[in-house]
Design a protein around this motif. Structure first.
Motif, PDB file in Angstrom:
ATOM      1  N   THR A   1       0.833  -1.214   0.000  1.00 48.30           N
ATOM      2  CA  THR A   1       0.000   0.000   0.000  1.00 48.30           C
ATOM      3  C   THR A   1       0.861   1.255   0.000  1.00 48.30           C
ATOM      4  O   THR A   1       0.552   2.235  -0.651  1.00 48.30           O
ATOM      5  CB  THR A   1      -0.905   0.037   1.246  1.00 48.30           C
ATOM      6  OG1 THR A   1      -0.063  -0.163   2.369  1.00 48.30           O
ATOM      7  CG2 THR A   1      -1.979  -0.982   1.162  1.00 48.30           C
ATOM      8  N   ILE A   2       1.964   1.172   0.737  1.00 48.76           N
ATOM      9  CA  ILE A   2       2.831   2.351   0.798  1.00 48.76           C
ATOM     10  C   ILE A   2       3.459   2.625  -0.562  1.00 48.76           C
ATOM     11  O   ILE A   2       3.509   3.752  -1.030  1.00 48.76           O
ATOM     12  CB  ILE A   2       3.896   2.167   1.892  1.00 48.76           C
ATOM     13  CG1 ILE A   2       3.191   2.304   3.244  1.00 48.76           C
ATOM     14  CG2 ILE A   2       5.008   3.202   1.765  1.00 48.76           C
ATOM     15  CD1 ILE A   2       4.039   2.116   4.435  1.00 48.76           C
TER      16      ILE A   2
ATOM     17  N   LYS B   1       1.151   4.513  -2.640  1.00 47.32           N
ATOM     18  CA  LYS B   1       1.063   5.924  -2.257  1.00 47.32           C
ATOM     19  C   LYS B   1       2.173   6.743  -2.913  1.00 47.32           C
ATOM     20  O   LYS B   1       1.957   7.852  -3.373  1.00 47.32           O
ATOM     21  CB  LYS B   1       1.168   6.024  -0.743  1.00 47.32           C
ATOM     22  CG  LYS B   1       0.101   6.921  -0.192  1.00 47.32           C
ATOM     23  CD  LYS B   1      -0.091   6.849   1.282  1.00 47.32           C
ATOM     24  CE  LYS B   1       0.993   6.279   2.092  1.00 47.32           C
ATOM     25  NZ  LYS B   1       0.747   4.899   2.542  1.00 47.32           N
TER      26      LYS B   1
ATOM     27  N   ARG C   1       1.271   7.739  -6.221  1.00 44.85           N
ATOM     28  CA  ARG C   1       0.317   8.846  -6.264  1.00 44.85           C
ATOM     29  C   ARG C   1       1.013  10.187  -6.200  1.00 44.85           C
ATOM     30  O   ARG C   1       0.632  11.133  -6.850  1.00 44.85           O
ATOM     31  CB  ARG C   1      -0.662   8.727  -5.096  1.00 44.85           C
ATOM     32  CG  ARG C   1      -1.696   7.691  -5.372  1.00 44.85           C
ATOM     33  CD  ARG C   1      -2.669   7.600  -4.254  1.00 44.85           C
ATOM     34  NE  ARG C   1      -3.420   6.369  -4.415  1.00 44.85           N
ATOM     35  CZ  ARG C   1      -4.328   5.967  -3.570  1.00 44.85           C
ATOM     36  NH1 ARG C   1      -4.589   6.685  -2.498  1.00 44.85           N
ATOM     37  NH2 ARG C   1      -4.986   4.865  -3.785  1.00 44.85           N
ATOM     38  N   PHE C   2       2.046  10.255  -5.415  1.00 43.00           N
ATOM     39  CA  PHE C   2       2.758  11.537  -5.344  1.00 43.00           C
ATOM     40  C   PHE C   2       3.462  11.853  -6.650  1.00 43.00           C
ATOM     41  O   PHE C   2       3.518  12.991  -7.074  1.00 43.00           O
ATOM     42  CB  PHE C   2       3.728  11.565  -4.170  1.00 43.00           C
ATOM     43  CG  PHE C   2       3.018  11.777  -2.870  1.00 43.00           C
ATOM     44  CD1 PHE C   2       2.421  13.028  -2.626  1.00 43.00           C
ATOM     45  CD2 PHE C   2       2.881  10.774  -1.942  1.00 43.00           C
ATOM     46  CE1 PHE C   2       1.731  13.255  -1.452  1.00 43.00           C
ATOM     47  CE2 PHE C   2       2.195  10.994  -0.768  1.00 43.00           C
ATOM     48  CZ  PHE C   2       1.618  12.236  -0.519  1.00 43.00           C
TER      49      PHE C   2
ATOM     50  N   LEU D   1       1.244  13.503  -9.056  1.00 44.20           N
ATOM     51  CA  LEU D   1       0.992  14.929  -8.852  1.00 44.20           C
ATOM     52  C   LEU D   1       1.923  15.804  -9.682  1.00 44.20           C
ATOM     53  O   LEU D   1       1.604  16.938  -9.994  1.00 44.20           O
ATOM     54  CB  LEU D   1       1.165  15.297  -7.376  1.00 44.20           C
ATOM     55  CG  LEU D   1       0.004  14.941  -6.466  1.00 44.20           C
ATOM     56  CD1 LEU D   1       0.408  15.172  -5.027  1.00 44.20           C
ATOM     57  CD2 LEU D   1      -1.222  15.760  -6.818  1.00 44.20           C
TER      58      LEU D   1
ATOM     59  N   LEU E   1       0.853  17.816 -12.616  1.00 40.30           N
ATOM     60  CA  LEU E   1      -0.066  18.884 -12.270  1.00 40.30           C
ATOM     61  C   LEU E   1       0.670  20.203 -12.015  1.00 40.30           C
ATOM     62  O   LEU E   1       0.118  21.268 -12.182  1.00 40.30           O
ATOM     63  CB  LEU E   1      -0.887  18.488 -11.043  1.00 40.30           C
ATOM     64  CG  LEU E   1      -1.967  17.446 -11.356  1.00 40.30           C
ATOM     65  CD1 LEU E   1      -2.527  16.857 -10.079  1.00 40.30           C
ATOM     66  CD2 LEU E   1      -3.070  18.047 -12.201  1.00 40.30           C
ATOM     67  N   PHE E   2       1.934  20.092 -11.602  1.00 38.50           N
ATOM     68  CA  PHE E   2       2.714  21.321 -11.422  1.00 38.50           C
ATOM     69  C   PHE E   2       2.870  22.039 -12.751  1.00 38.50           C
ATOM     70  O   PHE E   2       2.856  23.253 -12.836  1.00 38.50           O
ATOM     71  CB  PHE E   2       4.093  20.998 -10.834  1.00 38.50           C
ATOM     72  CG  PHE E   2       4.065  20.852  -9.343  1.00 38.50           C
ATOM     73  CD1 PHE E   2       4.415  21.925  -8.542  1.00 38.50           C
ATOM     74  CD2 PHE E   2       3.667  19.669  -8.748  1.00 38.50           C
ATOM     75  CE1 PHE E   2       4.381  21.805  -7.162  1.00 38.50           C
ATOM     76  CE2 PHE E   2       3.635  19.545  -7.378  1.00 38.50           C
ATOM     77  CZ  PHE E   2       3.989  20.607  -6.582  1.00 38.50           C
TER      78      PHE E   2
ATOM     79  N   CYS F   1      -0.152  23.924 -13.460  1.00 43.24           N
ATOM     80  CA  CYS F   1      -0.191  25.219 -12.782  1.00 43.24           C
ATOM     81  C   CYS F   1       0.357  26.303 -13.691  1.00 43.24           C
ATOM     82  O   CYS F   1      -0.153  27.408 -13.767  1.00 43.24           O
ATOM     83  CB  CYS F   1       0.663  25.193 -11.517  1.00 43.24           C
ATOM     84  SG  CYS F   1      -0.031  24.212 -10.194  1.00 43.24           S
TER      85      CYS F   1
ATOM     86  N   PHE G   1      -2.117  27.024 -16.488  1.00 46.81           N
ATOM     87  CA  PHE G   1      -3.303  27.689 -15.955  1.00 46.81           C
ATOM     88  C   PHE G   1      -3.076  29.191 -15.796  1.00 46.81           C
ATOM     89  O   PHE G   1      -3.966  30.003 -15.998  1.00 46.81           O
ATOM     90  CB  PHE G   1      -3.660  27.062 -14.601  1.00 46.81           C
ATOM     91  CG  PHE G   1      -4.807  27.722 -13.885  1.00 46.81           C
ATOM     92  CD1 PHE G   1      -6.126  27.537 -14.311  1.00 46.81           C
ATOM     93  CD2 PHE G   1      -4.576  28.530 -12.782  1.00 46.81           C
ATOM     94  CE1 PHE G   1      -7.170  28.138 -13.646  1.00 46.81           C
ATOM     95  CE2 PHE G   1      -5.633  29.138 -12.115  1.00 46.81           C
ATOM     96  CZ  PHE G   1      -6.926  28.942 -12.546  1.00 46.81           C
ATOM     97  N   THR G   2      -1.861  29.536 -15.407  1.00 43.26           N
ATOM     98  CA  THR G   2      -1.610  30.957 -15.144  1.00 43.26           C
ATOM     99  C   THR G   2      -1.097  31.693 -16.379  1.00 43.26           C
ATOM    100  O   THR G   2      -0.750  32.866 -16.303  1.00 43.26           O
ATOM    101  CB  THR G   2      -0.580  31.114 -14.011  1.00 43.26           C
ATOM    102  OG1 THR G   2       0.535  30.284 -14.299  1.00 43.26           O
ATOM    103  CG2 THR G   2      -1.171  30.735 -12.677  1.00 43.26           C
ATOM    104  N   ASP G   3      -1.049  31.027 -17.514  1.00 46.65           N
ATOM    105  CA  ASP G   3      -0.583  31.671 -18.734  1.00 46.65           C
ATOM    106  C   ASP G   3      -1.751  32.374 -19.415  1.00 46.65           C
ATOM    107  O   ASP G   3      -2.358  31.851 -20.344  1.00 46.65           O
ATOM    108  CB  ASP G   3       0.032  30.603 -19.657  1.00 46.65           C
ATOM    109  CG  ASP G   3       0.677  31.246 -20.866  1.00 46.65           C
ATOM    110  OD1 ASP G   3       0.816  32.479 -20.877  1.00 46.65           O
ATOM    111  OD2 ASP G   3       1.037  30.502 -21.790  1.00 46.65           O
ATOM    112  N   ILE G   4      -2.096  33.555 -18.935  1.00 48.02           N
ATOM    113  CA  ILE G   4      -3.227  34.280 -19.516  1.00 48.02           C
ATOM    114  C   ILE G   4      -2.756  35.648 -19.989  1.00 48.02           C
ATOM    115  O   ILE G   4      -1.727  36.150 -19.557  1.00 48.02           O
ATOM    116  CB  ILE G   4      -4.373  34.481 -18.490  1.00 48.02           C
ATOM    117  CG1 ILE G   4      -3.852  35.183 -17.230  1.00 48.02           C
ATOM    118  CG2 ILE G   4      -5.037  33.170 -18.151  1.00 48.02           C
ATOM    119  CD1 ILE G   4      -4.935  35.617 -16.271  1.00 48.02           C
ATOM    120  N   THR G   5      -3.513  36.232 -20.893  1.00 45.51           N
ATOM    121  CA  THR G   5      -3.198  37.577 -21.367  1.00 45.51           C
ATOM    122  C   THR G   5      -4.165  38.544 -20.707  1.00 45.51           C
ATOM    123  O   THR G   5      -5.344  38.542 -21.004  1.00 45.51           O
ATOM    124  CB  THR G   5      -3.355  37.663 -22.892  1.00 45.51           C
ATOM    125  OG1 THR G   5      -2.551  36.649 -23.469  1.00 45.51           O
ATOM    126  CG2 THR G   5      -2.923  39.017 -23.397  1.00 45.51           C
TER     127      THR G   5
END
Lengths: 782, 517
Positions: free
Chosen positions: B3-4, B7, B10-11, B14, B17-18, B21, B24-28
């Motif tokens: 189980t460990i 886990k 799972r990390f 992640l 997903l960084f 990020c 996601f923040t690449d906006i004009t």
């Protein structure tokens, strides 16, 4: 008198009459009142096996301290939690605030009704016969009696009734969350928050308001044999501003915690968060607006003609009416602000035998940084630490007086980029169109800095948490050292570059200090309402900071004189001053350079940086707070005292005056002007005024503001607030199903108990203290 | 332990997903531009040029008098408290001008280089990579080159010695700012010769693109202006044939002149019922309008007004009032502070606004079709075989449009000296309230004795103020005796013709040594 038009006794009699008057005092009597805040809370709680709810209502009324004004705020808070299944927990909450109120408009020019010092001190607010005293500033000499023009009388009290601003705001916050119990020790959490804000502000200057009368006069012109009005002949002006904000946040997090073999505790946590904010608004103008009749006449305005109408031969005071501020500014856009943020984070904690603890955390924060190389978008941050609960060690059991003792230490590093800095050139386009060609335009206000790097801060911390004497004495003490490199500062650019300054990595500095938080229970009740409890909480912080390196910033004395100007070996909030050199034989102020040469303000500012001296720092080095709380038979009394010290301020700089304040801009004269230099009064620091005033050529650009003689210590002790409360006895509450009920009376903004400066200035306002305010509160919990 | 292991995976999951990020923040954001589109770059050219007031040039050539208490200004100057204005008023060469820090010139120097650094260079640097219409891209690039050339031309004329073919290669000039200048670098001072060479190169680059419009939009650069700048630059370099050709090229696109005989307002302005003269911001003569000189309060010197023909239509019908005292006691200026009233101590004329908008507009730092006619006239007078009749024909073409037909008579000129004097007089009245009189006079004063002028001025001061004539201020004002006079002289080679670099520049850039001794 020189021409024998009045006799000396007549003059003396008139002066005697004027001496009786005190405008500010009369103003206070008629326009001000004690500020009283009333607050009511009702809370209803409900709990069953699977369901919990919490509902709170709050109402607050503030009379704001002026007549004709108030502020009302109603808050509803709801939070519910529902255990849907053994593996799922659901929560939901709403927080909604409704706020409205109105206040007297104030623009500091046509309407100064809110300023008690906006008229001559010897003038009246209300005449002896009860009528409004006339303070018209912009009278129309030629056409005063012509009915085509509106009269030009002005009175603050009258104006308050005619020119009001109303506002209406709503903000709501909704949040929902899910908590999954995945397996032993492992949970997953999802959360969503949505916030919305709507606000509406409207300034209505009625037809009878001074602003509206002056505006009508300014836009009145001759047309053949009659008069013509370029703005509606009747009605007022209504400017409405609507703002809208929408924000959301979503978060996902995994938690794992496990205790292995009774001794090894592991906590792991990792999550992601996303956030978006948007804010925008519009402004609209109605002219000829009549609130009662609900009429307006805006569509007939000829804006091009109004804009071009910059002078009016029939009305001399046209320059007081500006198309920009009164018409153009009433219509427009509050440019949209749109931002996105995201974070990813993880924590690891390991504890052995509840005594020894190690932790590490990592976090990266992302923001939409426009015009910046994308490598600067994610801001890294990590820290690691350890702690040791010494009091749990067997060897400590012998020392009976120590109940709890924990030693902590940590080290962390953050990277930072100042907001709005760019590494790629960015132009702003949300600026007004070109006035003459009506073409949209863009402007580059600051250059891009392609040589940018992270501003790095390393923080070390050592702390102790303790509880002594059966935890009657408890608290924490922390030492920190923070070192920052590549710190941003605005670098002055020489004008050949086309720009005046730019953000650059320019400096290194450190902050070090101690923070202490102590609580001592003098008397403790053990839960008995009828016994006296008294506890004292003391907080103290000491900070020392210093710039250790700065890429040369200030080149001349004028660059350095002032506050928060960086120089190596000095604190961040250093104050740099000119030395006072006395007055000349003609009553002109002089400044001393490092060689003791007397110079004018113009000359000193061009000297090198050594011509200014260090005169302390602006930010307090020491701050202390002490809260004493007493409880007895349901009554509670708490008082919070603060001390800020080892810092300085500049105050009561003695400016000069070239001529008496004119009727256009009446204001009371400063008392120090009585001490101004005259050929027969030379023992003073105040330069000559009126015919002796030469400040425009001798004082430079306000160099006297930074003279050392105007630097004062800023240390003070104040009681921040006193709160008196009463909890209704349980016996009284049972019937109504009340859990508890509290009455509260609070006084805020008390004047300083002690201040170090000898000129009677409240260091927090730089002048007289703010008036105390009173808060009345009632809280009911069901 | 399986189980460990799970886990841990799972990390690792992640991690992508960084990267999410970052996306996601690449906006004009709205309201901003990173200047990667041609149409957004073009917005930079719609600037209002509000900083370009250059009244110090007008004070120096005695077209204008500072709008201050003149008596006080002179007294303090004589008592060792000089200001920028007092030095320009008294033509005092002994004052160290660099120490006068209350220096309005800092704004002008910054304004010239601001146009170069914030408008011209960003366009030149970004336009080739920007997306959008290629035609538009070529046009705005050409505009940017002309702006860069023209504002360097102004800067070198204000802050360096006038171009002298014998010494230009060694004379200190001004920095020439190119689009690839590193922002943390130090600008280098070029020689006058180098600056002019760069200016010509930029003008060539602009004209080679062949993309400038013949009828540009308001406040924008067109082909006629580009040739006009070239004409003035070549004129400064004493290439008279080249200057004449460029002037001809400019006039071929636009040779229209305002006819002041028709420019009086049709409707008389009440309450005075006089038809007033109007020269609007945008007119067929003005080749590149930036900022009106009349948005400020100007006091014109008696000397300037005396140089106008007595029948000049602007003089007769412009909003000029003949005594400051009248203006001040009329009530308009009294609210501006007590100091202004003592301006009554000097007799001067000023621009006065009747109703609505200002009626007379001259772009302070620009060029007009009239400048091109004057350039041609001067070229005809240059050289051994001066063609005086042809030059005078051009000057009369201007004069007959400026003077009331009832009082117009052609000038009687027979010698070259008279012709030069006539040219100077016509040019001064064409270019009053701009910086052009300064630039022209400086050029003429450089080396050639037959073109040089020593300026003199006499100020009539009334320390006791003025009295309403016959007790009625509407009739006029008379000085209260005793009336005193002050006389000053400005020699052609005075260092005052070179303005100092502002301290804001010299403090941060050791390369910027002053260009005068």
């Amino acid at each position: 008198m020189g021409e024998n038009l009045v006799t000396e006794s007549e003059v003396n009699q008139l002066l005697g009459e004027l001496r009786q008057n005190n405008y500010a005092k009369e103003y206070a009597e008629h326009l001000l009142r004690n500020q009283i805040v009333q607050q009511y809370n009702v809370a209803v709680r409900n709990m069953t096996d699977r369901y919990q709810s919490n509902l709170v209502f709050n109402y607050k009324h503030d009379n704001s301290g002026y007549i004709n004004e108030n502020d009302n705020r109603f808050t509803i808070f709801y939070k519910g939690e529902y255990r849907m299944a053994r593996w799922l927990n659901l929560s939901f909450g709403v927080n909604s605030i409704l706020q409205n109120g109105h206040y007297s408009s104030y623009d500091g020019w046509l309407n100064k009704a809110k300023d008690p010092f906006s008229e001559f001190a010897y003038s009246r607010l209300i005449n002896d016969d009860g009528s409004y005293a006339d303070h018209s500033r912009f009278s129309n000499g030629l056409f005063e009696d012509d009915p085509a023009f509106r009269p030009s009388h002005y009175n603050a009290l009258e104006e308050m009734g005619y020119d009001q601003t109303r506002y209406d705001r709503q903000s709501s916050r909704y949040n929902g969350g899910l908590l999954f119990y995945l397996m032993e020790g492992l949970t997953a959490q999802a959360q969503f928050i949505y916030e919305s804000e709507r606000s509406n502000n409207s300034r209505f200057s009625e037809a009878e308001s001074y602003l509206m009368r002056m505006m009508r006069n300014a836009y009145t012109r001759r047309s053949g044999d009659s008069w013509e009005y370029m703005i509606p002949e009747t009605g007022g002006r209504l400017v409405t501003e609507n703002r809208k904000g929408d924000y959301w946040t979503t978060r996902g997090q995994l938690n794992y915690s496990q205790l292995i073999a009774e001794k090894h505790a592991i906590d792991l946590l990792a999550g992601l968060e996303f956030r978006e904010t948007r804010h925008k608004g519009t402004r609209s103008l109605l002219m000829g607006y009549d609130d009662q009749l609900q009429t307006q006449n805006t569509a007939n305005l000829d804006l091009v003609e109004l804009r071009a109408w910059q002078t009016n031969p029939y009305y001399y005071d046209m320059n007081t009416i500006s198309f920009f501020s009164l018409i153009e500014n009433g219509m427009g856009l509050i440019p949209e602000e749109w931002h996105r943020f995201a974070s990813g984070y993880g924590n690891v904690t390991y504890t052995y035998n509840k005594k020894y603890n190690l932790f590490g955390s990592f976090r990266k924060d992302y923001a939409d940084v426009y015009g910046l190389n994308s490598k600067y978008r994610g801001k890294p941050l990590w820290s690691a630490g350890a702690s040791w609960v010494i009091s749990d060690e067997p060897f400590m059991e012998a020392t009976g007086c120590v109940n709890y003792l924990k030693l902590r230490t940590s080290y962390g590093i953050t990277g930072n980029i100042v907001p709005n800095v760019t590494s790629i050139m960015v132009a702003t386009t949300n600026i007004p169109v070109n006035t003459w060609t009506q073409q949209p335009r863009a402007q580059i206000t600051r250059p891009a800095n392609p040589f940018l790097t992270w501003e790095k801060t390393a923080t070390s911390n050592l702390g102790v948490d303790f509880g002594l004497l059966n935890t009657r004495l408890r608290g924490a003490i922390d030492f920190y050292y923070k070192r920052a490199d590549d710190v941003y500062a605005l670098k002055t650019l020489e004008p050949t570059t086309g720009f005046s300054n730019m953000w650059m990595n320019m400096a290194s500095l450190y902050n070090k200090g101690v923070e202490l938080d102590l609580t001592y229970d003098w008397f403790s009740s053990g839960g008995d309402r009828n016994r006296l409890t008294w506890s004292t909480n003391l907080t103290m912080a000491y900070n020392h900071n210093e710039i250790t390196y700065i890429e040369s910033l200030a080149k001349t004395a004028g660059d350095l004189a002032g506050d928060y100007r960086y120089r190596e070996g000095s604190p961040i909030s250093a104050m740099w001053s000119y030395r006072f050199g006395g007055l000349t034989d003609e009553g002109q102020r002089t400044f001393l350079d490092q060689d003791g040469t007397q110079l004018t303000g113009n000359q000193i500012s061009g000297r090198d940086v050594d011509a200014v001296i260090f005169s302390g720092q602006r930010d307090p080095k020491i701050t202390m707070g002490m809260i004493n709380t007493f409880r007895y038979k349901g009554f509670s009394l708490s008082a919070m005292a603060v001390y800020y010290g080892k810092n300085h301020m500049r105050s009561l700089q003695e400016g000069t005056l070239s001529s008496p304040a004119g009727a256009y801009n009446p204001e009371p004269m400063r008392s120090y002007l009585l001490d101004a230099w005259r050929p027969d009064h030379t023992d003073t620091t105040v330069p000559g005024i009126f015919q002796y005033d030469r400040s425009s050529t001798t004082d430079g650009a306000g160099a006297y503001n930074f003279l050392d003689i105007y630097v004062q210590p800023a240390d003070f002790i104040k009681i921040r607030n006193i709160v008196l409360g009463y909890d209704l006895p349980a016996a009284w509450r049972v019937k109504g199903g009340l859990q508890n009920a509290t009455l509260r009376f609070q006084i805020d903004n008390l004047p300083p108990l002690w201040k170090k400066n000898r000129i009677g200035v409240d260091p927090e306002t730089g002048g007289i203290s703010r008036p105390a305010s009173f808060i009345l509160g009632l809280t009911l919990n069901f | 332990m399986r189980t460990i292991d799970l886990k841990y995976y799972r990390f690792f999951l992640l991690l992508p997903l960084f990267i999410g990020c970052s996306d996601f923040t690449d906006i004009t954001p709205k309201g901003q531009s990173i200047l990667n589109k041609v149409e957004e770059l073009e917005l930079l050219l719609n600037d209002e040029y509000t900083q370009l007031q250059s009244w110090e040039a007008m004070y120096l050539v005695n077209d204008n008098i500072p709008a201050q208490n003149i008596l006080d200004l002179i007294t303090r100057h004589e008592n060792g408290m000089p200001t920028v204005e007092s030095v320009l008023l008294t033509w005092d060469e002994t004052v160290d001008r660099t120490t006068i820090t209350q220096d309005p010139q800092q704004n002008l120097y910054g304004a010239f280089y601001g146009v170069i650094g914030r408008i011209a260079n960003p366009i030149i640097a970004n336009v080739d990579q920007a997306t959008g219409s290629k035609t538009k891209a070529a046009q705005i690039k050409a505009e940017a080159y002309v702006l860069r050339a023209f504002f360097h031309y102004l800067a070198v004329n204000f802050y360096a010695r006038a171009y002298n073919p014998a010494t230009a290669a060694g004379d200190g000039g001004v920095p020439y700012m190119l689009e690839d200048f590193p922002i943390n670098g130090l600008a280098e001072k070029r020689t006058v010769q180098e600056v002019y060479q760069f200016i010509l190169e930029d003008l060539e680059s602009a004209l080679e693109l062949d993309a400038l419009p013949e009828n540009p939009a308001g406040m924008r650069v067109g082909k006629a202006f580009a040739y006009a700048v070239k004409a003035k630059v070549l004129m400064a370099m004493r290439d008279y044939a080249g200057a004449d050709q460029a002037a001809i090229a400019s006039l071929a696109i636009n040779d229209r002149l305002l006819d002041h005989r028709d420019d009086r307002l049709a409707i008389p302005m009440p309450p005075f019922d006089i038809p007033f003269f109007e020269r609007p911001r945008f007119n067929e003569e003005e080749l590149f309008y930036q900022v009106s000189s009349f948005t400020m309060r100007y006091i014109f010197s008696p000397d300037l007004l005396a140089s106008f023909d007595p029948n000049d239509l602007m003089l007769k019908y412009g909003e000029l009032e003949n005594n400051v005292a009248t203006y001040l006691t009329g009530g308009v200026l009294l609210n501006q502070g007590g100091n202004m009233t003592s301006l009554a101590g000097v007799q001067a004329w000023f621009h006065y606004v009747m109703a609505g908008d200002f009626k007379i507009h001259y772009s302070i730092n620009s060029l007009t079709t009239a400048d091109m006619y004057l350039t041609r006239a001067e070229c005809l007078l240059r050289g051994e075989d001066a063609n005086i009749p042809a030059a005078m024909e051009i000057l009369e073409k201007l004069r007959e449009r400026r003077i009331d037909p009832a009082g117009y008579t052609p000038l009687n000129v027979s010698t070259k000296t008279e012709a030069i004097a006539a040219l100077k007089q016509v040019a001064r009245c064409e270019n009053f309230a701009t910086s052009k009189n300064f630039i022209d006079m400086k050029r003429w004063n450089a080396t050639e004795p037959e073109w040089q002028t020593t300026l003199t001025k006499t100020l009539t001061l009334a320390p006791q103020g003025f009295m309403p004539r016959g007790g009625n201020p509407m009739i006029g004002w008379d000085p209260i005796p005793p009336v005193t006079t002050k006389s000053y002289t400005l020699r052609p080679d005075s260092p005052l013709w070179i303005f100092p670099f502002p301290q804001a520049a010299t403090n941060y850039n050791p390369n910027l040594t002053q260009n005068y001794d």
